[in-house]
Every structure is written in structure tokens, then in C-alpha cells.
Write a protein that holds these residues in place. Structure first.
Motif, PDB file in Angstrom:
ATOM      1  N   ASN A  10       0.796  -1.224   0.000  1.00 15.34           N
ATOM      2  CA  ASN A  10       0.000   0.000   0.000  1.00 15.34           C
ATOM      3  C   ASN A  10       0.828   1.275   0.000  1.00 15.34           C
ATOM      4  O   ASN A  10       0.298   2.351   0.250  1.00 15.34           O
ATOM      5  N   ILE A  11       2.129   1.192  -0.298  1.00 11.86           N
ATOM      6  CA  ILE A  11       2.995   2.358  -0.086  1.00 11.86           C
ATOM      7  C   ILE A  11       2.696   3.504  -1.040  1.00 11.86           C
ATOM      8  O   ILE A  11       3.098   4.631  -0.787  1.00 11.86           O
ATOM      9  N   PHE A  12       2.003   3.231  -2.148  1.00 12.33           N
ATOM     10  CA  PHE A  12       1.694   4.297  -3.099  1.00 12.33           C
ATOM     11  C   PHE A  12       0.209   4.661  -3.127  1.00 12.33           C
ATOM     12  O   PHE A  12      -0.207   5.457  -3.968  1.00 12.33           O
TER      13      PHE A  12
ATOM     14  N   GLN B  47      -1.673  11.143   2.145  1.00 13.48           N
ATOM     15  CA  GLN B  47      -2.475  10.208   1.368  1.00 13.48           C
ATOM     16  C   GLN B  47      -1.994   8.763   1.428  1.00 13.48           C
ATOM     17  O   GLN B  47      -2.761   7.846   1.127  1.00 13.48           O
ATOM     18  N   THR B  48      -0.748   8.543   1.782  1.00 13.77           N
ATOM     19  CA  THR B  48      -0.159   7.205   1.751  1.00 13.77           C
ATOM     20  C   THR B  48       0.490   6.879   3.097  1.00 13.77           C
ATOM     21  O   THR B  48       0.592   7.734   3.977  1.00 13.77           O
ATOM     22  N   PRO B  49       0.984   5.638   3.258  1.00  8.00           N
ATOM     23  CA  PRO B  49       1.645   5.272   4.516  1.00  8.00           C
ATOM     24  C   PRO B  49       3.030   5.878   4.728  1.00  8.00           C
ATOM     25  O   PRO B  49       3.621   5.668   5.791  1.00  8.00           O
ATOM     26  N   LEU B  50       3.585   6.571   3.743  1.00  8.90           N
ATOM     27  CA  LEU B  50       4.915   7.165   3.929  1.00  8.90           C
ATOM     28  C   LEU B  50       4.932   8.051   5.178  1.00  8.90           C
ATOM     29  O   LEU B  50       4.084   8.929   5.343  1.00  8.90           O
ATOM     30  N   THR B  51       5.908   7.812   6.056  1.00  8.08           N
ATOM     31  CA  THR B  51       6.076   8.623   7.255  1.00  8.08           C
ATOM     32  C   THR B  51       7.498   9.135   7.305  1.00  8.08           C
ATOM     33  O   THR B  51       8.453   8.349   7.357  1.00  8.08           O
TER      34      THR B  51
END
Length: 368
Positions: free
Chosen positions: A201-203, A274-278
Motif C-alpha cells: 500500500n505504499i503508493f 495520502q499514503t503510509p509514507l512517514t
């Protein structure tokens, strides 16, 4: 719950120095990441499979066999095994061999890859992608579960009286995750067999991830493998940490801006929303990751990207230190809270072996 890292093994220039590692350096760096992941207490190391530049991991079993000899505990997996363009016979034999060498510390994730040209490179047609994934995996399952296989399909030559060697360790095949970003057919396939479903789901926004996982859970229950809550789910994640959030953002922004898959569109800040990027502190990573359960339910495996995009090995190892020391211990404790009693752990060779033997005991003739 399992925590680990996955790497796509890309070759990219450092955005601050302009230097790109050699293929040799990148491959060795991936091995160093795997060893460090075990050292800091993570559960899983996974590598992608790519046959196109700018990626280097074209032979996951070679790399994971090498890592297996240098580790003792960590689970070795793939972030993609190309079920569409690899011969199922070769997959069956290669991963059974790896399973023996690693004393069972092996599972794998089936996927269709990240580039269209890989299909003709291996004599396949991209228009057959979904059908190849379905037919090839059906054959792979039989090769691992039947001593002698007679088979005929559409996409490879028939098999007559064929035995795949070596046989899986203890006659228990490696556990399989089916990885997909956008294809409901793959979620359906995972549910049909009672296998795991990994949504990378990273994108993608959480709403899309939620729909895919809900489909898989619903169909898993439909096929009688258990309740929807007992389905086996894995998620991706992408983190960059410093103890000061401004430092993290400042250092990662050039990586983001130069990324061919992340940059060039929305801002870093909007992308994180919007994405899981932290990108931030360990505390912010913990806070964001804990929200995944709100739309995915209780799940079994969480993998993070900590390298790539030109980040140096030194920086990636620093990310692993923070994951192992400050993030994962808290996540283990918090995810365990209020976890439904019937939710299973991620399968391992030991748990699959025990389940098989338990099933045999329950069905054995009492007199015998």
C-alpha cells in the motif's frame, strides 16, 4: 505480529552527493540490511525480484540462501516472486531447496512485477498476466503437495510423471502470500487457497487498501477457511526517521523529489497525508503505523522500506537501529492490545508443521 523490512534493490544516485553505488555495492548492502534487521530484533527480511535496470535483485533465492548462511532467526521472504514469467517447476525446486538450507525460515510472495517488458523477455505475453498467475500457481501448489504430477495447461509444456526435487522440508510447503496493489483477481486467488494477502500500500490511499483487504477477507470466509477476521493480511510501509522531524523532512525531501515513482506530482507533505509514507520522528512512525489497523483490521505482517532512492547504507542502517530500538517494541505492545482472540499469528514452518500433524492426529483411526 511480524515486523520486518523489504527492499526493491534499486540503484539510484545519492541526491546530496550525486554518487551512485555499483551493482556490487548495492547487492552487498542488501545483505548487510538483512543481517542488521536480525541484529535489531526484526522478524522478516524480504527482497524483490527484478530483471530490469535500475534494479539488481534478479535472483532472490541466491541472495536469500547467502543470507540464510549468515543469520539464525530471521524469516527470509520475497517482496515479489514473479509467478507469471518464472517456470512454476523452477520456483518449486528453488524455494524447496532454500527452505532446506534455511531450516524452514522461508516464505514467499507471488506477484506480477513492476515492468511490462519482462513478459517478452521470458517468452510471455503481458495480456496473459492474470491468467498466467492463476495457472502457474495452481501447478506450483500441486508440485509441492503431490509426489508425482501429471499436468497439462495452456502456458507451458505438459508434465508426465514428474516429481519436483527436493521435496519441501518435512513435506510442508513454504507459506505463500499473494501480493497485489490493484488487482481484485489476486485477492480472490489468495482467498480461494486460504493463503496470505499482502497489499503493498505504499503508493495508495487507505480507502483503496481497505477495499482490497475487505474483498480478500470476505472471500476468505466464503471459501470456508475461517472467519474474515482470521484471514492472513500483510501491509507495506515506508519510513524515514530522525529524532527531530524537521531534520527528517529536510534530508528526505531530495530523495522524494528525485524519485521516479513518488516525486513530480504532489508535495511530500500531501503524499504523506495520502499514503503510509512517514517522514519524521520514531514517535510519528508509531502513531501513523498504528492507524493502519483502523482500515485493515488486525493483521499479521508489517514490512517497511528503509533504503533505496539513493540513501546510503549508513543511513539505512541508522533507520534500522531506530526501528529495532524505538519503534517496533512499541508497535508490538500496542498492536497486541485489544487484538481479537481468534486472530491467528503469521504462519511459520513450525506452526504449519504443527497444524498438519494435529490434523493427522484428529483424523487417525482410534484403533490404529
Amino acid at each position: 505480529m511480524q515486523f520486518g523490512i523489504f527492499t526493491i534493490g534499486d540503484l539510484a544516485s545519492d541526491p546530496t552527493t550525486g554518487r551512485a553505488p555499483s551493482e556490487h555495492e548495492r547487492i552487498k548492502a542488501m545483505v548487510a540490511l538483512a543481517q542488521k534487521a536480525e541484529e535489531v530484533g526484526l522478524d522478516v527480511f524480504a527482497t524483490g525480484e527484478h530483471h530490469n535496470r535500475p534494479f539488481v535483485p534478479s535472483s532472490p533465492t541466491t541472495m536469500l540462501g547467502y543470507v540464510a548462511a549468515r543469520t539464525e532467526r530471521i524469516m527470509l521472504s520475497t517482496a515479489t516472486t514473479l509467478i507469471t514469467t518464472n517456470d512454476p517447476v523452477k520456483i518449486a525446486e528453488d524455494y524447496a531447496m532454500l527452505q532446506h538450507l534455511a531450516d524452514g525460515r522461508v516464505d514467499l510472495m507471488m506477484g506480477r512485477g513492476n515492468t511490462g517488458p519482462v513478459y517478452p523477455w521470458f517468452g510471455k505475453d503481458i495480456r496473459d498476466g492474470i491468467n498466467l498467475a492463476i495457472e502457474n500457481y495452481a501447478l506450483l501448489r500441486r508440485l509441492w503437495r503431490e509426489d508425482v504430477v501429471d499436468w497439462e495447461g495452456r502456458y507451458r509444456t505438459p508434465l508426465q510423471g514428474f516429481t519436483s526435487t527436493p521435496r519441501p522440508l518435512d513435506d510442508v510447503p513454504p507459506f505463500v502470500w499473494h501480493g497485489s496493489i490493484r488487482s481484485p483477481e489476486i485477492a480472490e486467488q489468495a482467498a480461494y487457497y486460504g493463503d496470505g494477502f499482502f497489499h503493498n500500500n505504499i503508493f495508495w490511499p487507505k480507502e483503496h487498501t481497505q477495499r482490497m483487504i475487505e474483498l480478500y477477507r470476505e472471500r476468505y470466509a466464503h471459501y470456508g477457511h475461517g472467519t474474515a477476521e482470521q484471514a492472513i493480511v500483510g501491509l507495506g510501509g515506508h519510513v524515514y526517521m530522525r529524532h527531530n522531524s524537521q531534520d527528517a523532512v529536510r534530508e528526505f525531501r531530495p530523495v522524494f523529489d528525485r524519485s521516479p515513482v513518488m516525486g513530480g506530482g504532489v508535495s511530500l507533505e500531501e503524499y504523506m497525508r495520502q499514503t503510509p509514507l512517514t517522514v519524521g520522528t520514531p514517535e510519528q512512525v508509531i502513531e501513523k503505523t498504528l492507524t493502519f489497523r483502523e482500515y485493515a483490521g488486525d493483521y499479521q505482517r508489517q514490512l517497511f522500506i528503509v533504503d533505496g532512492g539513493g540513501l546510503s547504507l549508513k543511513t539505512a542502517l541508522e533507520q534500522l537501529d531506530m526501528l529495532g530500538e524505538e519503534v517496533v517494541p512499541v508497535l508490538r505492545e500496542e498492536f497486541a492490545k485489544n487484538r481479537s482472540a481468534g486472530v491467528p499469528d503469521a504462519p511459520t514452518h513450525a506452526s504449519l508443521l504443527a497444524a498438519r500433524d494435529s490434523g493427522r492426529a484428529q483424523t487417525a483411526d482410534p484403533v490404529a
